[in-house]
Design an enzyme around this catalytic site. Structure first.
Site, PDB file in Angstrom:
ATOM      1  CD  GLU A   1       1.686  -5.595   5.586  1.00 14.52           C
ATOM      2  OE1 GLU A   1       2.457  -6.527   5.911  1.00 14.52           O
ATOM      3  OE2 GLU A   1       0.818  -5.705   4.698  1.00 14.52           O
ATOM      4  CD  GLU A  13      -2.532  -7.454   2.854  1.00 10.12           C
ATOM      5  OE1 GLU A  13      -2.235  -6.277   2.549  1.00 10.12           O
ATOM      6  OE2 GLU A  13      -3.079  -7.766   3.915  1.00 10.12           O
ATOM      7  CB  ALA A  27      -0.877  -0.024   1.240  1.00 13.49           C
ATOM      8  N   GLY A  68       0.482  -4.913   0.915  1.00 12.42           N
ATOM      9  CA  GLY A  68      -0.730  -4.908   0.090  1.00 12.42           C
ATOM     10  C   GLY A  68      -0.496  -5.539  -1.275  1.00 12.42           C
TER      11      GLY A  68
HETATM   12  N1  DAK Z   1       4.627   3.152  -0.712  1.00 16.04           N
HETATM   13  C1  DAK Z   1       5.025   4.312  -1.270  1.00 16.04           C
HETATM   14  N2  DAK Z   1       6.163   4.432  -1.980  1.00 16.04           N
HETATM   15  C2  DAK Z   1       6.940   3.339  -2.103  1.00 16.04           C
HETATM   16  C3  DAK Z   1       6.582   2.094  -1.534  1.00 16.04           C
HETATM   17  C4  DAK Z   1       5.355   2.022  -0.817  1.00 16.04           C
HETATM   18  N3  DAK Z   1       4.889   0.867  -0.280  1.00 16.04           N
HETATM   19  N4  DAK Z   1       7.557   1.203  -1.817  1.00 16.04           N
HETATM   20  C5  DAK Z   1       8.484   1.873  -2.534  1.00 16.04           C
HETATM   21  N5  DAK Z   1       8.120   3.155  -2.712  1.00 16.04           N
HETATM   22  C6  DAK Z   1       8.839   4.214  -3.431  1.00 16.04           C
HETATM   23  C7  DAK Z   1      10.061   4.660  -2.639  1.00 16.04           C
HETATM   24  O1  DAK Z   1       9.724   5.598  -1.668  1.00 16.04           O
HETATM   25  C8  DAK Z   1      10.915   5.260  -3.748  1.00 16.04           C
HETATM   26  O2  DAK Z   1      10.426   6.544  -4.060  1.00 16.04           O
HETATM   27  P1  DAK Z   1      11.413   7.813  -4.255  1.00 16.04           P
HETATM   28  O3  DAK Z   1      12.233   7.860  -3.029  1.00 16.04           O
HETATM   29  O4  DAK Z   1      12.202   7.428  -5.485  1.00 16.04           O
HETATM   30  O5  DAK Z   1      10.478   8.960  -4.460  1.00 16.04           O
HETATM   31  C9  DAK Z   1      10.624   4.352  -4.943  1.00 16.04           C
HETATM   32  O6  DAK Z   1       9.379   3.706  -4.647  1.00 16.04           O
HETATM   33  C10 DAK Z   1      11.670   3.269  -5.153  1.00 16.04           C
HETATM   34  O7  DAK Z   1      11.810   2.556  -3.911  1.00 16.04           O
HETATM   35  P2  DAK Z   1      13.226   2.305  -3.204  1.00 16.04           P
HETATM   36  O8  DAK Z   1      14.184   3.414  -3.536  1.00 16.04           O
HETATM   37  O9  DAK Z   1      12.958   2.018  -1.787  1.00 16.04           O
HETATM   38  O10 DAK Z   1      13.705   0.999  -3.970  1.00 16.04           O
HETATM   39  P3  DAK Z   1      14.701  -0.146  -3.412  1.00 16.04           P
HETATM   40  O11 DAK Z   1      14.999  -1.016  -4.594  1.00 16.04           O
HETATM   41  O12 DAK Z   1      15.852   0.473  -2.664  1.00 16.04           O
HETATM   42  O13 DAK Z   1      13.849  -0.984  -2.369  1.00 16.04           O
HETATM   43  C11 DAK Z   1      11.860  -2.119  -1.591  1.00 16.04           C
HETATM   44  C12 DAK Z   1      12.730  -1.749  -2.807  1.00 16.04           C
HETATM   45  C13 DAK Z   1      10.578  -2.773  -2.149  1.00 16.04           C
HETATM   46  C14 DAK Z   1      12.612  -3.172  -0.718  1.00 16.04           C
HETATM   47  C15 DAK Z   1      11.543  -0.881  -0.732  1.00 16.04           C
HETATM   48  O14 DAK Z   1      11.040   0.126  -1.606  1.00 16.04           O
HETATM   49  C16 DAK Z   1      10.556  -1.121   0.357  1.00 16.04           C
HETATM   50  O15 DAK Z   1      10.901  -1.694   1.399  1.00 16.04           O
HETATM   51  N6  DAK Z   1       9.312  -0.644   0.158  1.00 16.04           N
HETATM   52  C17 DAK Z   1       8.276  -0.702   1.153  1.00 16.04           C
HETATM   53  C18 DAK Z   1       7.757  -2.113   1.299  1.00 16.04           C
HETATM   54  C19 DAK Z   1       6.693  -2.161   2.376  1.00 16.04           C
HETATM   55  O16 DAK Z   1       6.931  -1.847   3.531  1.00 16.04           O
HETATM   56  N7  DAK Z   1       5.509  -2.570   1.980  1.00 16.04           N
HETATM   57  C20 DAK Z   1       4.391  -2.678   2.880  1.00 16.04           C
HETATM   58  C21 DAK Z   1       3.682  -1.364   2.840  1.00 16.04           C
HETATM   59  S1  DAK Z   1       2.404  -1.266   4.071  1.00 16.04           S
HETATM   60  C22 DAK Z   1      -5.008  -1.240   5.287  1.00 16.04           C
HETATM   61  C23 DAK Z   1      -4.884  -2.137   4.302  1.00 16.04           C
HETATM   62  C24 DAK Z   1      -3.643  -2.477   3.844  1.00 16.04           C
HETATM   63  C25 DAK Z   1      -2.515  -1.942   4.341  1.00 16.04           C
HETATM   64  C26 DAK Z   1      -2.628  -1.019   5.311  1.00 16.04           C
HETATM   65  C27 DAK Z   1      -3.856  -0.664   5.781  1.00 16.04           C
HETATM   66  N8  DAK Z   1      -6.286  -0.921   5.807  1.00 16.04           N
HETATM   67  C28 DAK Z   1      -7.421  -1.726   5.306  1.00 16.04           C
HETATM   68  C29 DAK Z   1      -6.519   0.053   6.762  1.00 16.04           C
HETATM   69  C30 DAK Z   1      -1.272  -2.356   3.793  1.00 16.04           C
HETATM   70  C31 DAK Z   1      -0.132  -1.832   4.197  1.00 16.04           C
HETATM   71  C32 DAK Z   1       1.077  -2.029   3.411  1.00 16.04           C
HETATM   72  O17 DAK Z   1       1.143  -2.628   2.354  1.00 16.04           O
END
Ligand code: DAK
Length: 262
Positions: free
Chosen positions: A136, A116, A69, A113
């Site tokens: 998360e 998911e 997400a 997400g």
């Molecule tokens: N959201 C927003 N931007 C993201 C992102 C994300 N999940 N993942 C990556 N990006 C963006 C980065 O910020 C970066 O943007 P700039 O800095 O260039 O502006 C760009 O994509 C490239 O990412 P990285 O520079 O980080 O790339 P790397 O190759 O170094 O790393 C990575 C890749 C996938 C390991 C890393 O980007 C990463 O760890 N990303 C986050 C993964 C993560 O934590 N995913 C879970 C997100 S939380 C809900 C329902 C669902 C949810 C919540 C609530 N409700 C029903 C209430 C779900 C929550 C989630 O999914």
């Protein structure tokens, strides 16, 4: 038909399937509200379009299916805003109501997400570079689009707990071994392979495809006895369709069936 969306690319194929590409490569296809709204709108469009009998869902770019997400969109949300908007529930529910098969072609990271969303599809074909995770907990939250439930059903409690509590990623080989992915294919041939699978599904009787999907889905929602009873009744009902007559006649006559979806 325009098929124009800000966050999706749509490609329709004459073999009877469409490729839906999550198109926010600058954010590794992170899922925001606009993307879920676009996806729900497209599903509304194709639900009753007989020329589309199977969907492929994949991510743009070479790196990610969807990295979760959109954290930047979520970061400042209040509880009241989340609760009132019923964050992501519309997209989730729309996908679960969709009656045609959706294949997830996971071409890279499928995190949070993103994992998911892949699990909301009917099955996952993974590139050998795919990485799955529910990280998360690193953000101080938890899965929110069904991940804790679907991952546990697919890979079992032990691996699901390991993944949500440690945030570790699963590679494609482990995902296949664990039952999360149905197949792993070389990264370079992912779309070619998935297109073949989609074309194969689209060539079957659309009614039989729908019934098969409905039966397997029921396995996760019912007891064994109820599930088997549901399967039996649905099986009987398929004999009301021309496609059953055609499929069996074609077998007997040693020819290819021509299904009409009637
Ligand atoms: N959201 C927003 N931007 C993201 C992102 C994300 N999940 N993942 C990556 N990006 C963006 C980065 O910020 C970066 O943007 P700039 O800095 O260039 O502006 C760009 O994509 C490239 O990412 P990285 O520079 O980080 O790339 P790397 O190759 O170094 O790393 C990575 C890749 C996938 C390991 C890393 O980007 C990463 O760890 N990303 C986050 C993964 C993560 O934590 N995913 C879970 C997100 S939380 C809900 C329902 C669902 C949810 C919540 C609530 N409700 C029903 C209430 C779900 C929550 C989630 O999914």
């Amino acid at each position: 038909m325009t098929d124009t969306y800000d966050t999706l690319l749509i490609e329709r194929h004459e073999e009877g399937y469409a490729v839906v590409t999550l198109n926010r490569p600058e954010a590794l296809n992170a899922l925001n509200s606009a993307l879920f709204a676009d996806l729900a709108a497209f599903l509304d469009v194709v639900e009753h379009d007989d020329s589309v009998r199977c969907l492929i869902l994949t991510g743009s770019g070479d790196k990610a299916f969807a990295a979760g997400a959109d954290i930047k969109e979520m970061a400042d949300q209040s509880y009241a805003q989340m609760y009132k908007a019923n964050f992501f529930s519309h997209g989730h529910d729309r996908i679960t109501r969709f009656r045609k098969p959706i294949i997830a072609a996971v071409n890279g990271f499928a995190l949070g997400g993103g994992c998911e969303l892949a699990m909301l599809c009917d099955f996952i074909v993974a590139s050998d570079r795919a990485k799955f995770g529910q990280p998360e907990i690193n953000l101080g939250v938890a899965p929110g689009i069904g991940g804790s439930q679907r991952l546990t059903r697919l890979v079992g409690k032990s691996k699901a707990m390991d993944m949500v509590l440690t945030a570790r990623m699963m590679d494609a080989a482990e995902a296949e071994r664990s039952g999360l992915a149905s197949r792993v294919v070389p990264h370079e041939t992912l779309m070619e392979e998935v297109r073949k699978i989609a074309a194969k599904i689209a060539g079957h009787s659309p009614l039989a495809v729908m019934a098969n999907k409905e039966m397997v889905e029921a396995a996760l929602e019912t007891t064994l006895t109820q599930g088997v009873q549901f399967e039996r009744r649905l099986f009987h009902s398929l004999f009301a369709f021309d496609d059953q007559k055609e499929g069996m006649a074609a077998f007997v006559e040693k020819r290819k069936p021509v299904f009409t979806g009637r």
